[in-house]
Structures are given as structure tokens and as C-alpha cells.
Scaffold this active site. Structure first.
Site, PDB file in Angstrom:
ATOM      1  N   ILE A 292       0.826  -1.213   0.000  1.00 38.24           N
ATOM      2  CA  ILE A 292       0.000   0.000   0.000  1.00 38.24           C
ATOM      3  C   ILE A 292       0.860   1.263   0.000  1.00 38.24           C
ATOM      4  CG2 ILE A 292      -0.321   0.244   2.508  1.00 38.24           C
ATOM      5  CD1 ILE A 292      -2.920   0.803  -0.329  1.00 38.24           C
TER       6      ILE A 292
ATOM      7  N   SER B 114      12.182   1.282   6.351  1.00 36.50           N
ATOM      8  CA  SER B 114      11.680  -0.045   6.024  1.00 36.50           C
ATOM      9  C   SER B 114      12.856  -0.998   6.042  1.00 36.50           C
ATOM     10  CB  SER B 114      11.014  -0.013   4.642  1.00 36.50           C
ATOM     11  OG  SER B 114      10.045  -1.011   4.505  1.00 36.50           O
TER      12      SER B 114
ATOM     13  N   LYS C 194      -5.165   1.773   7.909  1.00 38.68           N
ATOM     14  CA  LYS C 194      -6.229   0.992   8.543  1.00 38.68           C
ATOM     15  C   LYS C 194      -5.769  -0.451   8.711  1.00 38.68           C
ATOM     16  CE  LYS C 194      -7.834  -1.832   6.208  1.00 38.68           C
ATOM     17  NZ  LYS C 194      -7.573  -2.974   5.272  1.00 38.68           N
TER      18      LYS C 194
ATOM     19  N   ASP D 268      -9.531  -7.897   7.376  1.00 32.55           N
ATOM     20  CA  ASP D 268      -8.650  -6.884   6.777  1.00 32.55           C
ATOM     21  C   ASP D 268      -9.375  -6.169   5.632  1.00 32.55           C
ATOM     22  OD1 ASP D 268      -5.764  -5.702   6.367  1.00 32.55           O
ATOM     23  OD2 ASP D 268      -6.472  -6.346   4.401  1.00 32.55           O
TER      24      ASP D 268
HETATM   25  P1  NAP Z   1       2.656  -5.524   3.065  1.00 26.27           P
HETATM   26  O1  NAP Z   1       2.722  -5.473   1.573  1.00 26.27           O
HETATM   27  O2  NAP Z   1       2.917  -6.796   3.755  1.00 26.27           O
HETATM   28  O3  NAP Z   1       3.641  -4.399   3.579  1.00 26.27           O
HETATM   29  C1  NAP Z   1       3.820  -4.064   4.926  1.00 26.27           C
HETATM   30  C2  NAP Z   1       5.255  -3.611   5.130  1.00 26.27           C
HETATM   31  O4  NAP Z   1       5.439  -3.305   6.518  1.00 26.27           O
HETATM   32  C3  NAP Z   1       6.237  -4.694   4.793  1.00 26.27           C
HETATM   33  O5  NAP Z   1       6.687  -4.518   3.466  1.00 26.27           O
HETATM   34  C4  NAP Z   1       7.341  -4.531   5.808  1.00 26.27           C
HETATM   35  O6  NAP Z   1       8.377  -3.796   5.229  1.00 26.27           O
HETATM   36  C5  NAP Z   1       6.764  -3.673   6.916  1.00 26.27           C
HETATM   37  N1  NAP Z   1       6.653  -4.400   8.203  1.00 26.27           N
HETATM   38  C6  NAP Z   1       6.996  -3.895   9.413  1.00 26.27           C
HETATM   39  N2  NAP Z   1       6.760  -4.793  10.380  1.00 26.27           N
HETATM   40  C7  NAP Z   1       6.277  -5.885   9.789  1.00 26.27           C
HETATM   41  C8  NAP Z   1       5.854  -7.146  10.263  1.00 26.27           C
HETATM   42  N3  NAP Z   1       5.871  -7.433  11.584  1.00 26.27           N
HETATM   43  N4  NAP Z   1       5.409  -8.049   9.373  1.00 26.27           N
HETATM   44  C9  NAP Z   1       5.364  -7.766   8.050  1.00 26.27           C
HETATM   45  N5  NAP Z   1       5.758  -6.569   7.546  1.00 26.27           N
HETATM   46  C10 NAP Z   1       6.214  -5.639   8.401  1.00 26.27           C
HETATM   47  O7  NAP Z   1       1.235  -5.019   3.566  1.00 26.27           O
HETATM   48  P2  NAP Z   1       0.245  -3.996   2.869  1.00 26.27           P
HETATM   49  O8  NAP Z   1      -0.691  -4.720   1.970  1.00 26.27           O
HETATM   50  O9  NAP Z   1       0.989  -2.826   2.324  1.00 26.27           O
HETATM   51  O10 NAP Z   1      -0.640  -3.568   4.140  1.00 26.27           O
HETATM   52  C11 NAP Z   1      -0.091  -2.776   5.181  1.00 26.27           C
HETATM   53  C12 NAP Z   1      -1.248  -2.107   5.898  1.00 26.27           C
HETATM   54  O11 NAP Z   1      -1.952  -1.304   4.964  1.00 26.27           O
HETATM   55  C13 NAP Z   1      -2.273  -3.095   6.482  1.00 26.27           C
HETATM   56  O12 NAP Z   1      -2.756  -2.631   7.708  1.00 26.27           O
HETATM   57  C14 NAP Z   1      -3.387  -3.108   5.428  1.00 26.27           C
HETATM   58  O13 NAP Z   1      -4.643  -3.402   5.992  1.00 26.27           O
HETATM   59  C15 NAP Z   1      -3.330  -1.677   4.936  1.00 26.27           C
HETATM   60  N6  NAP Z   1      -3.862  -1.510   3.575  1.00 26.27           N
HETATM   61  C16 NAP Z   1      -3.469  -2.336   2.573  1.00 26.27           C
HETATM   62  C17 NAP Z   1      -4.043  -2.203   1.296  1.00 26.27           C
HETATM   63  C18 NAP Z   1      -3.642  -3.072   0.132  1.00 26.27           C
HETATM   64  O14 NAP Z   1      -4.261  -2.942  -0.941  1.00 26.27           O
HETATM   65  N7  NAP Z   1      -2.623  -3.899   0.224  1.00 26.27           N
HETATM   66  C19 NAP Z   1      -4.999  -1.225   1.075  1.00 26.27           C
HETATM   67  C20 NAP Z   1      -5.336  -0.363   2.122  1.00 26.27           C
HETATM   68  C21 NAP Z   1      -4.762  -0.524   3.346  1.00 26.27           C
HETATM   69  P3  NAP Z   1       9.899  -4.080   5.698  1.00 26.27           P
HETATM   70  O15 NAP Z   1      10.049  -5.574   5.805  1.00 26.27           O
HETATM   71  O16 NAP Z   1      10.702  -3.467   4.614  1.00 26.27           O
HETATM   72  O17 NAP Z   1      10.031  -3.396   7.023  1.00 26.27           O
END
Ligand code: NAP
Length: 307
Positions: free
Chosen positions: A13, A35, A89, A167
Site C-alpha cells: 500500500i 523499512s 487501517k 482486513d
Molecule cells: P505488506 O505489503 O505486507 O507491507 C507491509 C510492510 O510493513 C512490509 O513490506 C514490511 O516492510 C513492513 N513491516 C513492518 N513490520 C512488519 C511485520 N511485523 N510483518 C510484516 N511486515 C512488516 O502489507 P500492505 O498490503 O501494504 O498492508 C499494510 C497495511 O496497509 C495493512 O494494515 C493493510 O490493511 C493496509 N492496507 C493495505 C491495502 C492493500 O491494498 N494492500 C490497502 C489499504 C490498506 P519491511 O520488511 O521493509 O520493514
């Protein structure tokens, strides 16, 4: 002067929405990334938020884009360092930690924003206006998608605090809590947990508002083929349907004209306005419904899920 903001957690995101929207915003300057896996070209990079905050006066605000389980510690550190905080969120893994953050932000004179991007979907404001003048008979939500398509390899989402099917389901709840004129509460529900996972793959929930209007929600991550993100409100004046996550609005069978998608632009406009006034916006009602679902629902164990 533009607000210098650092992104924490450069995942899906952050890359899809936060980076382009901040870059295009007149109110913000993207000033740093924290990150563990790396940063962005030509931007100050830090391994984590502690290092970012140790960099003195380089940022005014942070956007926390990690999974919810990591949100509290990062938000607390940012608030204590005097930074404004944009929470992705859900705003946290528990209601109590979010309340703690809201109090802390108030005491330190910084803005805390619990963002709900689906509330800025292009059909939502008009839906809220139209519903306000009608008698509601019933509401039904169907939020059904293929987890393998939308969350491949996201281990955190299946762990406690990751919310599982909530989620995406919490996005529907963020719209419904926003557009309905009265609060509502859970009567009963069923959560389906895969045998090998700590979060549900499906949820069937029955709510009622204080006047007795029935509200149902069906969230399911096992949907293949066409995906469903629909909210249907039956009124004395015909049905209103918000589909495609709130971006398409149909009233009494007629598709309404809506503006182009700008959910995250809307969020960042709101955050800039909050920062200008040193105010916070921390509505936990969607997360409270998820917590209630965990409290009040029956649990069934279903087939193990493998990515
Ligand atoms: P993601 O792709 O897994 O990315 C999250 C990032 O956070 C990871 O790349 C990681 O980066 C970092 N991180 C820090 N602590 C972590 C941990 N304990 N476990 C895993 N990653 C960790 O997730 P995302 O889809 O972007 O979602 C993140 C948040 O945004 C969630 O709360 C989700 O509900 C919200 N969101 C997502 C979307 C969507 O379309 N994906 C839309 C709206 C909102 P590093 O490893 O580099 O630190």
C-alpha cells in the site's frame, strides 16, 4: 510550508498509494523512508522508525504503513518525538492501544489520524446524503474476494492481530458506519477459522440498529471468479447499492455519475487539514465491530489454508 512526511513500512500500500499521492500533494513533501527491506531512490533511508526519528528535525509527520501488529510501538515513538501520525487501517491491533495513542497525541499536541480509505471511495459521500432523507428497511453487505489474488504471501494477515478476512471486511464496516444515520450493534455471528491459521477466512454477521433495522454482513476470502464488494441499502424509496468497494453508486436501478477514484488524495487532504489545526480524527467504530465479532460470534474450524 509543506509537511515533511516519512513513510514507515514500504510494502504494497505504501508503494501503490502513499508514495504517488504524497509526491503529487501540494501539502506534503516525501522526506524519508524507514523499512527493513530497503528504501526509494534519492530519498533518505532508515532501517526502522527509531533511526528515522533519531535523524533530528528532518520530518514533521509519519505515515505508518506496516501491518497493524507493528503500529502501536511505531506510533508511540513518533508521538513522543513530536511528530504527527497517519495510521493506515486498521489503526491498531486492539481498541485499547488506539485509545492510548489518541490520549498520548492529545497530551503531546500532535495530530493522530486513523485513516479509513474506503470512506473516500467516489460513491460514498453521495450515498450518505441520499440515505439521510430515507427510511431504511434493511442493509446487506457482501465482501467476497480471493485471498490468493489480493494477499499472496502476507503471513502477518493470518496471525492474531492481522484480522484475516476482516482486513478487507473492515473497509465495508468503515463505509457502513459512515453512511448509516444511526449506530448499530452485533446480535450474532459465525467466524470460520482455517485449521492452521490464527485469523478467520470468513465471517457471517447479523447486526441491528437501535430502531430494529436488520443489517447483515458476509465476508469471505474463498471467492474465485468475479469479486464482490457490495453494500445494499433497502429504503422506502428504492434500493441504494454501493458496489466495487464504494466506487459505483446505483440508486433505484440507475447508475449515478461519480468522480474519478481519489481515496488516498482524500485521506491526505484530510490529514493536512488536521495537522494545520493540530487536531486528531480517531474513529474506532469499524475496529470496534471487529472486536465485537470476535467477542460475540460462534467459531467453526474449516479446511486448512495454504497460500
Ligand atoms: P505488506 O505489503 O505486507 O507491507 C507491509 C510492510 O510493513 C512490509 O513490506 C514490511 O516492510 C513492513 N513491516 C513492518 N513490520 C512488519 C511485520 N511485523 N510483518 C510484516 N511486515 C512488516 O502489507 P500492505 O498490503 O501494504 O498492508 C499494510 C497495511 O496497509 C495493512 O494494515 C493493510 O490493511 C493496509 N492496507 C493495505 C491495502 C492493500 O491494498 N494492500 C490497502 C489499504 C490498506 P519491511 O520488511 O521493509 O520493514
Amino acid at each position: 510550508m509543506a509537511i515533511r512526511i516519512g513513510i514507515v513500512g514500504l510494502g504494497k500500500i505504501a508503494r501503490d498509494q502513499h508514495v504517488p499521492v504524497i509526491t503529487a500533494s501540494p501539502d506534503f513533501t516525501l522526506a524519508a523512508v524507514a523499512s527493513r527491506s530497503g528504501g526509494l531512490p534519492d530519498l533518505p533511508y532508515h532501517h526502522d522508525i527509531a533511526a528515522m526519528l533519531a535523524d533530528g528535525d528532518a520530518i514533521d509527520a509519519v505515515a505508518l504503513c506496516q501491518p497493524p501488529q507493528a503500529r502501536y510501538e511505531a506510533a508511540r515513538a513518533a508521538i513522543l518525538a513530536g511528530k504527527h501520525v497517519f495510521l493506515e487501517k486498521p489503526p491498531g491491533a486492539t481498541l485499547s492501544e488506539v485509545k492510548t495513542l489518541a490520549d498520548l497525541a492529545r497530551d503531546h499536541g500532535v495530530s493522530l489520524f486513523a485513516s479509513w480509505h474506503s470512506r473516500y471511495a467516489s460513491g460514498v459521500a453521495a450515498a450518505k446524503d441520499w440515505i439521510a432523507g430515507r427510511v431504511i428497511r434493511s442493509v446487506s453487505v457482501a465482501w467476497k474476494e480471493d485471498v490468493r489474488v489480493w494477499h499472496p504471501g502476507q503471513a502477518w494477515i493470518w496471525e492474531p492481530g492481522g484480522l484475516g478476512v476482516f482486513d478487507p471486511g473492515i473497509n465495508a464496516l468503515s463505509i457502513v458506519t459512515h453512511i448509516l444515520p444511526r449506530p448499530f450493534f452485533l446480535l450474532d455471528g459465525t467466524l470460520s477459522f482455517p485449521a492452521n491459521r490464527g485469523a478467520p477466512i470468513a465471517a457471517d454477521l447479523t447486526f441491528r440498529d437501535e430502531t430494529g433495522v436488520p443489517i447483515t454482513a458476509a465476508f469471505d476470502w474463498r471467492q474465485t471468479g468475479p469479486q464482490t464488494w457490495d453494500i445494499r441499502v433497502e429504503t422506502d424509496d428504492g434500493a441504494l447499492v454501493l458496489s466495487k468497494g464504494g466506487s459505483v453508486l446505483t440508486i433505484a436501478g440507475m447508475v449515478q455519475e461519480t468522480a474519478p477514484e481519489a481515496e488516498y488524495r482524500g485521506l491526505y487532504d484530510r490529514f493536512a487539514a488536521l495537522v494545520a489545526r493540530r487536531e486528531s480524527d480517531v474513529d474506532v467504530s469499524p475496529l470496534r465491530h471487529v472486536a465485537d465479532a470476535y467477542l460475540r460470534s460462534a467459531r467453526v474450524v474449516v479446511a486448512a489454508f495454504e497460500d
